[in-house]
Design an enzyme around this catalytic site. Structure first.
Site, PDB file in Angstrom:
ATOM      1  N   CYS A 355      38.407  47.861  36.371  1.00  0.00           N
ATOM      2  CA  CYS A 355      37.158  48.615  36.251  1.00  0.00           C
ATOM      3  C   CYS A 355      36.606  49.071  37.596  1.00  0.00           C
ATOM      4  O   CYS A 355      35.544  49.694  37.647  1.00  0.00           O
ATOM      5  CB  CYS A 355      36.117  47.794  35.494  1.00  0.00           C
ATOM      6  SG  CYS A 355      36.551  47.545  33.759  1.00  0.00           S
ATOM      7  N   GLU A 357      35.394  47.466  40.380  1.00  0.00           N
ATOM      8  CA  GLU A 357      34.271  46.862  41.101  1.00  0.00           C
ATOM      9  C   GLU A 357      34.702  45.853  42.157  1.00  0.00           C
ATOM     10  O   GLU A 357      33.882  45.406  42.954  1.00  0.00           O
ATOM     11  CB  GLU A 357      33.276  46.202  40.136  1.00  0.00           C
ATOM     12  CG  GLU A 357      33.759  44.944  39.450  1.00  0.00           C
ATOM     13  CD  GLU A 357      34.333  45.204  38.083  1.00  0.00           C
ATOM     14  OE1 GLU A 357      34.190  44.343  37.200  1.00  0.00           O
ATOM     15  OE2 GLU A 357      34.929  46.281  37.893  1.00  0.00           O
TER      16      GLU A 357
END
EC number: 1.17.4.2
Length: 650
Positions: A355, A357
């Site tokens: 994702c 991050e």
């Protein structure tokens, strides 16, 4: 046994937690999400309720820290720990902050105590230079629930094995047996190892309960299909039907597909490639590569821009993004040179979690926690929640995993990601100036708490400590917008698919909740829930530039790791040339970027559907009261990792 010294809450604290009122943010939707994804079976066969999960997680995380202190003959104050644990648990009970989904599912379980911490981690990544080892490690991590990033670094060196005289490998009925079989098969091509045929007779049949990890056994069929696919992919590569990039990505996508189709775990991957690799750029073009449609969806795909010298690739990248939103972009120089924007923090990481991050080294894991900033009443409240979230994240990595190569990197970096969610809600509620102030001071608080905890444990401080994660399922529990994103609509229907044989589905139907036959899956029902976001603006009212400004603000004020983002744009207003200028303007200030064209596609049983306020109010009055105390024997489905707005599937 990884944990020998246990922490237990006293009966009066447990009674307090069991009797303290709490409220899930989106009401019945949040309740169903909890029982579907995180409610484990207790020893008596009944399902956990939310206070039970809070108690399990609290005792688990404090057991890790207590075990570490006693094993290394460090000070441990049981009385002070009990005081802090009570506050910690009460704040979690009220959904003010939360561990990640992996923590809600695995923390404090027998599996964790006996097998180590791998099942607690969200984020993982591996370099594919050693293809067989990387594939084994990736499958291992996917099967315990981590999302895995991988690159295409493999040299391509391989030879066809002698298939006329295969060895027989009897696969053990365990995760270790599955992943070893994959390594042995790939090594027969890459390391001149013997070729294997497999005996699946020891693998338990489909539908058997997995008592220690939780869930239901898939039987041997997904693994059989994977072995056939691995053999086909490597043969096709050596027959020059596909190139090296296809070989690597197809292998890893099919490993992920095995994990998903077996319902072993909800897997997510990110494939990381070079911007000049034309094959990589077109991996999601299913007209060009129609056979990849079956498994290409398993991974997000991103390219690495190393520095300004690579900016000449951006025009070609945005021409693809304009049509389908891929590939994403990772800025390697910023990942390796900076913490928050402008702060020099040298980092060896060159990979990413799915994702976007957390930047990671090969074989590295990272765990997260999350504060719902929009639910805070003031800055002091936010600062207090930081203590709990930082304690959780800083404690998980005190417990080793079962992988020595991973433990070595975790022990050096101690990387964590304390995240904030409901950011868009908070900006609308408190104003941008206030949120910038909270985040700037909040980051220093995370650092201070992490440094104190590291000193107490006798370990290095964490290399990096903050991020913004996408927060799909967890934000549903709290009832906030996910991560940095604005909601898709202020009032909406949120649909969830649940298997027809699930005891959860039966309870909902018996309670009077309306449902539909799933038109895409004959084995599922679809349930719809009305929800209201505490935000006057939806994403349709927020321009691409404003979204980019929120992203850069978070990278500047809060995230020394990265900010997971899905920046939506109106394709009728912004073409590929416009997107190229936007990327070139903002990329020097950020580390990861995903752009997604808005699409007005309407189809039956959409996961998320905008509705009017009047319909919301009408539907809310029709929701039944569910007697959750009657639920027992339900096997939770664990969380789905691909949970950003661009790829949420329920």
């Amino acid at each position: 046994m990884y944990v020998e010294h246990f922490f237990k809450l006293p009966s009066q604290t447990k009674e307090l937690l069991q009797n303290t009122p709490y409220r899930f943010g989106f009401g019945l939707l949040s309740e169903v999400t909890f029982y579907r994804s995180y409610s484990r079976l207790k020893e008596d066969g009944t399902n956990e309720h939310w206070p039970d999960t809070v108690i399990r997680v609290t005792e688990g995380i404090f057991s890790i820290r207590k075990n570490h202190a006693l094993n290394y003959h460090l000070p441990w104050d049981e009385e002070q720990a009990q005081i802090f644990a009570k506050e910690f648990a009460l704040s979690m009970l009220q959904l003010r902050w939360l561990p990640p989904g992996r923590g809600l599912w695995m923390m404090g379980t027998r599996y964790m105590y006996e097998r180590g911490s791998a099942g607690l981690y969200n984020c993982a990544a591996v370099d594919t230079s050693n293809l067989a080892h990387a594939a084994e490690w990736a499958m291992d991590m996917l099967m315990v629930g981590a999302g895995v990033g991988f690159n295409t670094a493999w040299s391509g060196k391989a030879t066809k094995p002698d298939k006329k005289h295969p060895k027989i490998y009897v696969i053990d009925d365990s995760k270790e047996g599955w992943v070893k079989s994959v390594r042995l098969l790939i090594q027969s091509y890459t390391d001149n190892g013997p070729f294997y045929r497999f005996d699946y007779s020891k693998i338990r049949p489909a539908g058997s309960p997995l008592k220690t990890f939780g869930g239901i056994a898939p039987g041997p069929e997904p693994l059989k299909r994977l072995h056939k696919k691995i053999e086909q992919i490597l043969d096709d590569y050596l027959d020059k039907k596909i190139d090296k990039t296809r070989c690597v990505v197809d292998l890893f996508n099919n490993i992920g597909l095995c994990v998903v189709s077996g319902n072993i775990r909800r897997s997510a991957e990110i494939a990381i490639g070079r911007p000049g690799d034309k094959t990589f750029l077109h991996l999601k073009d299913y007209e060009k590569f129609p056979e990849r449609k079956e498994y290409g969806w398993i991974s997000n795909n991103s390219v690495v821009i190393e520095n300004l010298d690579d900016f000449h690739y951006i025009d070609a990248i945005t021409s693809l993004i304009a049509s389908n939103g891929e590939p994403g972009v990772l800025h390697l120089e910023n990942m390796q040179k900076y913490g928050r924007f402008g702060e020099i923090v040298p980092d060896r990481a060159w990979l990413s979690n799915p994702c976007g991050e957390i930047a990671l080294e090969s074989y590295e894991l990272c765990n997260l926690s999350e504060i719902f900033i929009s639910k805070c009443s003031n800055e002091e409240d936010f600062q207090k929640l930081i203590e709990y979230a930082t304690f959780y994240a800083s404690t998980v990595n005190l417990l080793p995993t079962h992988r020595p190569e991973t433990n070595e990197i975790i022990a050096r970096n101690r990387r964590i990601g304390v995240s904030v969610s409901g950011v868009a809600d908070a900006i609308e509620k408190f104003g941008l100036e206030t949120i910038i102030k909270w985040l700037r001071k909040g980051y220093e608080k995370v650092r201070t708490v992490n440094e104190r905890l590291a000193k107490e444990a006798g370990i290095p401080v964490s290399l990096k400590v903050t991020c913004v994660k996408p927060s799909g399922t967890i934000s549903i529990l709290a009832g906030t917008s996910p991560g940095m994103h604005y909601p898709l609509a202020t009032y909406a229907l949120r649909r969830i698919r649940i298997g027809k044989t699930s005891k959860l589905a039966k309870l909902l139907i018996d309670s009077g909740l309306s449902f539909e036959e799933d038109i895409y899956d004959k084995n599922s029902y679809v349930f719809a829930f009305p929800i209201h976001y505490d935000n006057p603006r939806s994403i349709k009212e927020v321009d691409i530039y404003e979204q980019m400004l929120v992203l850069t603000m978070l990278q500047r004020e809060w995230a020394d790791n990265m900010v997971s983002n899905t920046i939506q744009f109106d394709p009728t207003r912004y073409d590929a040339k416009d997107l190229s200028q936007i990327v070139k303007h903002f990329l020097p200030m950020i580390k990861s970027l995903t752009l997604l064209p808005e699409k007005e596609t309407i189809y039956p049983q959409m996961p998320f559907e905008s509705i009017k306020k009047e319909e919301f109010e009408k539907r809310v009055t029709q929701l039944p009261k569910v007697e959750w105390n009657t639920l027992s024997g339900h096997h939770a489905d664990s969380e789905r990792f691909c949970s950003t707005q661009s790829c949420q599937i329920d």
